[in-house]
Design a protein around this motif. Structure first.
Motif, PDB file in Angstrom:
ATOM      1  N   THR A  17       0.826  -1.217   0.000  1.00  0.00           N
ATOM      2  CA  THR A  17       0.000   0.000   0.000  1.00  0.00           C
ATOM      3  C   THR A  17       0.857   1.263   0.000  1.00  0.00           C
ATOM      4  N   ARG A  21       7.859  -2.924   2.540  1.00  0.00           N
ATOM      5  CA  ARG A  21       7.906  -3.079   3.985  1.00  0.00           C
ATOM      6  C   ARG A  21       8.219  -4.528   4.321  1.00  0.00           C
ATOM      7  N   SER A 112       6.649   3.159   8.545  1.00  0.00           N
ATOM      8  CA  SER A 112       5.524   3.925   9.038  1.00  0.00           C
ATOM      9  C   SER A 112       5.089   3.559  10.448  1.00  0.00           C
ATOM     10  N   LYS A 125       9.772   4.092   1.283  1.00  0.00           N
ATOM     11  CA  LYS A 125       8.694   4.683   0.486  1.00  0.00           C
ATOM     12  C   LYS A 125       9.333   5.482  -0.642  1.00  0.00           C
ATOM     13  N   ARG A 281       0.503  10.077  10.209  1.00  0.00           N
ATOM     14  CA  ARG A 281      -0.790   9.763  10.835  1.00  0.00           C
ATOM     15  C   ARG A 281      -1.021  10.614  12.071  1.00  0.00           C
ATOM     16  N   GLU A 362      -8.216   9.108   5.443  1.00  0.00           N
ATOM     17  CA  GLU A 362      -8.446   7.671   5.545  1.00  0.00           C
ATOM     18  C   GLU A 362      -8.806   7.347   6.987  1.00  0.00           C
ATOM     19  N   SER A 364      -7.635   5.176   8.717  1.00  0.00           N
ATOM     20  CA  SER A 364      -6.446   4.699   9.420  1.00  0.00           C
ATOM     21  C   SER A 364      -5.636   5.860  10.005  1.00  0.00           C
ATOM     22  N   LYS A 375      -0.297  12.331   3.603  1.00  0.00           N
ATOM     23  CA  LYS A 375      -1.061  12.714   4.774  1.00  0.00           C
ATOM     24  C   LYS A 375      -0.102  13.375   5.764  1.00  0.00           C
ATOM     25  N   ARG A 482     -11.111  -5.976   3.433  1.00  0.00           N
ATOM     26  CA  ARG A 482      -9.933  -5.975   2.560  1.00  0.00           C
ATOM     27  C   ARG A 482      -8.736  -6.587   3.272  1.00  0.00           C
ATOM     28  N   SER A 484      -4.793  -6.244   4.294  1.00  0.00           N
ATOM     29  CA  SER A 484      -3.786  -5.207   4.482  1.00  0.00           C
ATOM     30  C   SER A 484      -2.656  -5.364   3.482  1.00  0.00           C
ATOM     31  N   GLY A 485      -2.087  -4.242   3.066  1.00  0.00           N
ATOM     32  CA  GLY A 485      -0.927  -4.275   2.174  1.00  0.00           C
ATOM     33  C   GLY A 485       0.290  -3.630   2.804  1.00  0.00           C
ATOM     34  N   THR A 486       0.354  -3.629   4.131  1.00  0.00           N
ATOM     35  CA  THR A 486       1.516  -3.013   4.780  1.00  0.00           C
ATOM     36  C   THR A 486       2.187  -3.951   5.778  1.00  0.00           C
ATOM     37  N   ARG A 494      -8.833  -6.939   7.256  1.00  0.00           N
ATOM     38  CA  ARG A 494      -9.445  -5.769   7.875  1.00  0.00           C
ATOM     39  C   ARG A 494     -10.945  -5.782   7.582  1.00  0.00           C
TER      40      ARG A 494
END
Ligand code: VG1
Ligand code: CO
Length: 539
Positions: A17, A21, A112, A125, A281, A362, A364, A375, A482, A484-486, A494
């Motif tokens: 995502t 990672r 993150s 990233k 975040r 988001e 999250s 963000k 969905r 997670s992609g992290t 999730r």
């Protein structure tokens, strides 16, 4: 000094995502970082004349990986690097520095909100000239490169000293080491009404900001304590540590426990906030009061006129599909554009660049605006402080009045972690197969009105992305599933639940979602397929 070293591919260098990672131990394998970076450089092509921004959240291996990146950049013909002092830079600060310097991209070394340390996670990233993370088409091309990489280039020189601000040349590449806090503070001063926030603190208003021993400590101390005059000690866990002092730097009710306990105690400050590892975040708390991130996005949007940078009007607003629909009502009321995108900030970038949106968020704990293309944790905190200063109302009053006006979208996310990937994939496939037949399905007094895989067609580059499965009910309630992609091991399922009430606004979210949770479990068969009857993390 430039050496070409032969290497063999790793098979697992696909970005998720937000970047790559992995467990630190995986990233520490010989040539792991080198292979990944060379693959990026190969995809970019000619690097001559190009400028990149480099920094990280200070986690374990930041110092080693950054030296590799610098030496490889030089060997590959990059002209200029802008590096955060000591190798530190938050994700939002990095986005700003890319845009401000018209750089060609940047690398933030961070996993993150995932924990750091030799036994935890590391990540990279990669952003392009937009200041936002690359689109999937580019990350796919990079992944293809990683599967056939056979050599990389590196400049064989001693490690570069990153502690002194200033200019140096290595291997024909110029390097500027900068104080990343300075530009960031300047940007915040241009957006918000610092004078009125200063007055707020002068009047005795108290706050606690928890930097979770991660990258935002120095930013927060400079802005909240030194410039805005919050009492010394308002910023806690301010020193970035390689393992975040053992904290899990994910600002939510579970992992920011120290702050939550304080804010729900009788000694609570007027305002509480936390940021994650790389500073993108945010969590917002009032006295004994928690603001759901989905509500926070809606409330900030509704109050844009209090902020100097936005007071003349905003373009639209966007949220990820999994985020609650609270902000949709605000968009309607203000008659501005409204977009729903897949999970991941990169999907907002085209909308911001094409002036379709100003704000986005988001569930999250991510909120931001078109001031950058990531963000921004501290931005969100300042936005709240600015509203409080302008209205003289508490976090709770602002939120309650918002619910009175628009109704309340009760929202909770349930994470089922450490699930076997094959089990998780099959589980999602099973739900997806069921979707067409769910319309009209009734359980616990709720009836499904629509059920579909979420597909986003980007209005700017026309790419199409499928992410998540949506079940909607006739009363406006929703379930989104969905994967997670992290994560760095196994799968996390999730489950995002939402239920709307126009007038019943003072209930406990978990109670309001009891029935929807039961329905979500029976549609997905999570208990039967994973053996889990409870979520591992509830936020
Ligand atoms: C999670 C969040 C998503 C966020 C992403 C990156 O992704 O759900 O909303 O954009 O992390 O956040 P996933 O695929 O695990 O659900 V950050 O703070 O890591 O850059
Ligand atoms: Co983050």
């Amino acid at each position: 000094m430039i050496k070409t070293i032969s290497t063999t591919p790793y098979t697992d260098q696909k970005m998720g995502t937000a970047g790559l990672r992995r467990k630190s131990k995986v990233v520490m394998q010989p040539n792991y970082v080198e292979n990944f970076m060379q693959s990026i450089f190969n995809v970019i092509g000619n690097l001559n004349g190009k400028t990149f921004v480099v920094g990280g959240d200070g986690r374990f291996y930041n110092d080693i990986a950054i030296q590799k990146i610098i030496k490889m950049s030089a060997a590959n013909g990059v002209s200029h690097l802008i590096i955060g002092q000591n190798g530190f830079m938050s994700t939002p600060a990095g986005s700003n520095i890319i845009l401000k310097n018209k750089a060609d991209g940047g690398f933030i070394l961070s996993a993150s909100h995932n924990p750091g340390g030799p036994n935890a996670d590391f990540g990279i990233k990669y952003s392009n000239h937009t200041g936002g993370q690359i689109p999937s088409s580019v990350s796919d091309a990079i992944y293809q490169q990683t599967t056939k990489i056979s050599e990389y280039k590196i400049c064989d020189i001693p490690d570069i000293n990153l502690s002194q601000i200033g200019h140096q040349e290595i291997c024909g590449m110029s390097i500027d080491i900068i104080d990343p806090v300075e530009d960031y503070v300047q940007m915040m001063e241009e957006i918000f009404d610092f004078a009125s926030i200063k007055k707020l603190f002068q009047s005795g208003f108290t706050m606690r900001f928890d930097a979770m021993n991660a990258v935002t400590g120095p930013y927060a101390q400079r802005i909240f304590e030194e410039i805005l005059g919050a009492p010394k000690g308002s910023v806690v866990n301010y020193k970035p540590l390689p393992d975040f002092g053992g904290l899990h730097p994910d600002p939510n009710m579970v992992y920011a426990k120290e702050l939550v306990d304080f804010m729900f105690s009788d000694n609570a400050a007027d305002f509480g906030a936390a940021n994650d590892g790389d500073g993108d975040r945010n969590m917002i708390l009032g006295k004994k009061f928690f603001v759901t991130p989905s509500d926070s996005l809606a409330i900030l949007t509704d109050n844009y006129k209090y902020i100097p940078a936005y007071k003349d009007g905003i373009y639209g607003v966007a949220k990820s599909a999994a985020t609650s629909t609270a902000v949709e009502k605000v968009a309607q009321a203000h008659n501005i554009g409204y977009y729903e995108v897949p999970t991941g900030w990169k999907y907002f970038v085209n909308l911001m660049d094409s002036k379709r949106i100003t704000f986005c968020g988001e569930e999250s704990f991510g909120t931001g605006s078109a001031h950058i293309r990531e963000k921004d944790g501290i931005w969100a905190v300042l936005f709240w402080l600015n509203i409080i200063a302008a209205t003289n109302k508490s976090v709770e009053d602002i939120t309650t009045e918002f619910w009175q006006k628009y109704g309340r979208n009760y929202y909770v996310r349930f994470d089922f972690e450490g699930v076997d990937t094959t089990v998780a994939d099959k589980l999602m496939e099973n739900i997806e197969n069921k979707l067409p037949s769910l319309k009209g399905y009734s359980q616990e007094g709720f009836t499904v009105s629509e059920a579909f895989p979420f597909v986003y067609n980007d209005p700017v580059d026309f790419s199409s992305t499928k992410n998540g499965l949506v079940v909607k009910f006739t009363d406006g309630s929703r379930i989104v599933y969905r994967l997670s992609g992290t994560g760095s091991s196994g799968a996390t399922i999730r489950v995002y639940l939402e239920r709307y009430s126009l007038s019943d606004i003072k209930q406990d979210p978990l109670k309001m979602l009891t029935e929807i949770f039961k329905i979500a479990m029976s549609i997905s068969e999570i208990p039967e397929r994973t053996g889990k009857h409870q979520a591992d993390v509830v936020t």
